[in-house]
Write a protein that holds these residues in place. Sequence first.
Motif, PDB file in Angstrom:
ATOM      1  N   SER A 297      43.857 -41.295  50.419  1.00  0.00           N
ATOM      2  CA  SER A 297      42.824 -42.174  50.949  1.00  0.00           C
ATOM      3  C   SER A 297      43.337 -42.993  52.128  1.00  0.00           C
ATOM      4  CB  SER A 297      42.331 -43.102  49.836  1.00  0.00           C
ATOM      5  OG  SER A 297      41.341 -43.982  50.312  1.00  0.00           O
ATOM      6  N   ILE A 300      43.759 -40.761  55.319  1.00  0.00           N
ATOM      7  CA  ILE A 300      42.477 -40.484  55.973  1.00  0.00           C
ATOM      8  C   ILE A 300      41.918 -41.748  56.621  1.00  0.00           C
ATOM      9  CG2 ILE A 300      40.107 -39.699  55.598  1.00  0.00           C
ATOM     10  CD1 ILE A 300      41.144 -38.042  53.264  1.00  0.00           C
ATOM     11  N   GLY A 301      42.015 -42.868  55.877  1.00  0.00           N
ATOM     12  CA  GLY A 301      41.468 -44.108  56.406  1.00  0.00           C
ATOM     13  C   GLY A 301      42.158 -44.568  57.676  1.00  0.00           C
ATOM     14  N   TYR A 305      40.950 -45.369  61.526  1.00  0.00           N
ATOM     15  CA  TYR A 305      40.949 -46.827  61.661  1.00  0.00           C
ATOM     16  C   TYR A 305      41.243 -47.216  63.115  1.00  0.00           C
ATOM     17  CZ  TYR A 305      42.357 -51.687  60.993  1.00  0.00           C
ATOM     18  OH  TYR A 305      42.472 -53.050  61.084  1.00  0.00           O
ATOM     19  N   LEU A 320      34.700 -36.625  58.893  1.00  0.00           N
ATOM     20  CA  LEU A 320      35.213 -37.556  57.894  1.00  0.00           C
ATOM     21  C   LEU A 320      34.467 -37.416  56.578  1.00  0.00           C
ATOM     22  CD1 LEU A 320      36.818 -40.048  56.934  1.00  0.00           C
ATOM     23  CD2 LEU A 320      35.059 -41.458  58.029  1.00  0.00           C
ATOM     24  N   ILE A 324      36.018 -36.243  52.982  1.00  0.00           N
ATOM     25  CA  ILE A 324      35.997 -37.094  51.792  1.00  0.00           C
ATOM     26  C   ILE A 324      35.492 -36.318  50.584  1.00  0.00           C
ATOM     27  CG2 ILE A 324      34.819 -39.077  50.741  1.00  0.00           C
ATOM     28  CD1 ILE A 324      34.945 -40.455  53.445  1.00  0.00           C
ATOM     29  N   TYR A 380      40.589 -43.431  45.242  1.00  0.00           N
ATOM     30  CA  TYR A 380      40.465 -42.524  46.383  1.00  0.00           C
ATOM     31  C   TYR A 380      39.392 -42.976  47.371  1.00  0.00           C
ATOM     32  CZ  TYR A 380      39.204 -38.324  49.004  1.00  0.00           C
ATOM     33  OH  TYR A 380      38.910 -37.443  50.008  1.00  0.00           O
ATOM     34  N   THR A 384      39.368 -45.487  52.022  1.00  0.00           N
ATOM     35  CA  THR A 384      38.825 -44.688  53.127  1.00  0.00           C
ATOM     36  C   THR A 384      37.505 -45.261  53.635  1.00  0.00           C
ATOM     37  OG1 THR A 384      39.890 -42.685  52.306  1.00  0.00           O
ATOM     38  CG2 THR A 384      38.020 -42.390  53.766  1.00  0.00           C
ATOM     39  N   TYR A 385      36.646 -45.666  52.712  1.00  0.00           N
ATOM     40  CA  TYR A 385      35.327 -46.150  53.103  1.00  0.00           C
ATOM     41  C   TYR A 385      35.424 -47.374  54.011  1.00  0.00           C
ATOM     42  CZ  TYR A 385      30.345 -47.122  52.638  1.00  0.00           C
ATOM     43  OH  TYR A 385      29.008 -47.330  52.911  1.00  0.00           O
ATOM     44  N   ALA A 388      37.591 -46.708  57.477  1.00  0.00           N
ATOM     45  CA  ALA A 388      36.885 -45.895  58.481  1.00  0.00           C
ATOM     46  C   ALA A 388      35.639 -46.585  59.010  1.00  0.00           C
ATOM     47  CB  ALA A 388      36.518 -44.545  57.884  1.00  0.00           C
TER      48      ALA A 388
END
Length: 542
Positions: A297, A300-301, A305, A320, A324, A380, A384-385, A388
Amino acid sequence: MAEKPSEERGLWNRAAPQDASQGLQDSLFSSESDNSLYFTYSGQSNTLEVRDLSYQVDDVIAELRLRQCANTRVGNAYVRGVSGGERRRVSIGVQLLWNPGILILDEPTSGLDSFTAHNLVKTLSRLAKGNRLVLISLHQPRSDIFRLFDLVLLMTSGSTIYLGAAQHMVQYFTAIGHACPRYSNPADFYVDLTSIDRRSREQEVATREKAQSLATLFREKVRGFDDFLWRAEARALGEGTCAESRAVPQDTDQPPTPTELPGPVQQFTMLIRRQIFNDFRDLPTLLIHGAEACLMSLVIGFLYYGHGAIKLSFTDTAALLFMIGALIPFNVVLDVIAKCHSERAMLYYELEDGLYTAGPYFFTKILGELPEHCVYIIIYGMPTYWLANLRPSLEPFLLHFLLVWLAVYCCRIMALGAAALLPTFHTSSFFGNALYNSFYLTGGFMISLDNLWTVPAWISKVSFLRWCFEGLMQIQFKGNTYHMPVGNFTISIPGDVILSSMGLNSYPLYAIYFILIGIGGGFMILYYGALRFIKQKSDQDW
């Protein structure tokens, strides 16, 4: 013997006894044949120094007569290795290397020649004299093996016929009118004496009556003993099977009533407790899975970012969202399949023995890991939420989380079905990966859903990755206006138009949740059918 100082008396336990109980203790723990060190000490502190201590593992190999294959692989279903008898001795040797205080062996001499069997039991006898407990179940051991036993338990149909010193067994049966013939093996003779002959109805009734009379006689002889074992059995006689075994059934053609199994709720409760206990006993694995989800997570984030007020481009946001929904299920497939096949042999034998039925086990597997599953998705999904910079309000986040949760849960049930459907780990993992990859390619990101030909178009309809991606896209774009910069101009494009151009606006958002629930239910039916109608043998039994 003159009394020695207290230090020496405490260390070697050879002082003159002070009372009768002390003398009994000395006689029990200071025999010449016992090579263990037993002492109690309450005097001044002493220093015990051990020098030039060495050990040699080859002694265990020599005791088990495995020196000729010491450098040979044990082998498995695919690699040829040692013979069956040698493999059995290796398994015993592995346990001996742990030096256990209690060693329980079920027919350890099966498949061994008489000489090897005698040496094995002789080794176990020496271990038993070293202040440890060794329990062995054997069927009609040869006479020289029988002479190595300290205590003997002789049973028939669950009733005790004799329990005591091996050297007193012949005397006991002789006293009650069953003398062992000369030059006969007592183990063979008395096992035959207490066996039930089922070749005919008359013989079965006669031998059962004889065995029950021997059991009743033994209980009468030990009833007055001040021993917990016999007092416990005496209490059970009025309550359970021991009291009922005294009488011979009047109608031997009528099959005995089977023991009633616990109900489905009790079976489910016991299985769920066992699964939770096993999961927390393997706490390092749980922590590794949590760390893996967190790391994925964060990676990816942080990749997305740093844009701040600048929104991600449409293609970046779509990539993205697809990542996810598709990245975490890939790890779930192999993990679930490997876990199921590791317990498959136990599952097969427990189902065959009637310890529980397929239904309670099915609900245990689909419900038992829900807490772990929820924590896994939260770890997870949250970093990321927010990293991003997706829609920041609470409602989109909850809808986003629920959608990812359903997709990963569908993947978990799919993996359970693949593990139960096929016999080996390799075939199950191949089938599970093939399904996942087909769902991945028809998920609506690699190629537009409108451009799929007939076969992949039908696959996409049952692809949980496609519905997850469509739902995530609708959460982010539906009802919003997307501003696309083109040179010095900015073009406003409704989000619904973008979704329709990709074929991701075919159903409303609430319907997508029901579709995912339906897909998960379909995989549940597949999983239950495989548990119910396919023998869950391990890969070594196929």
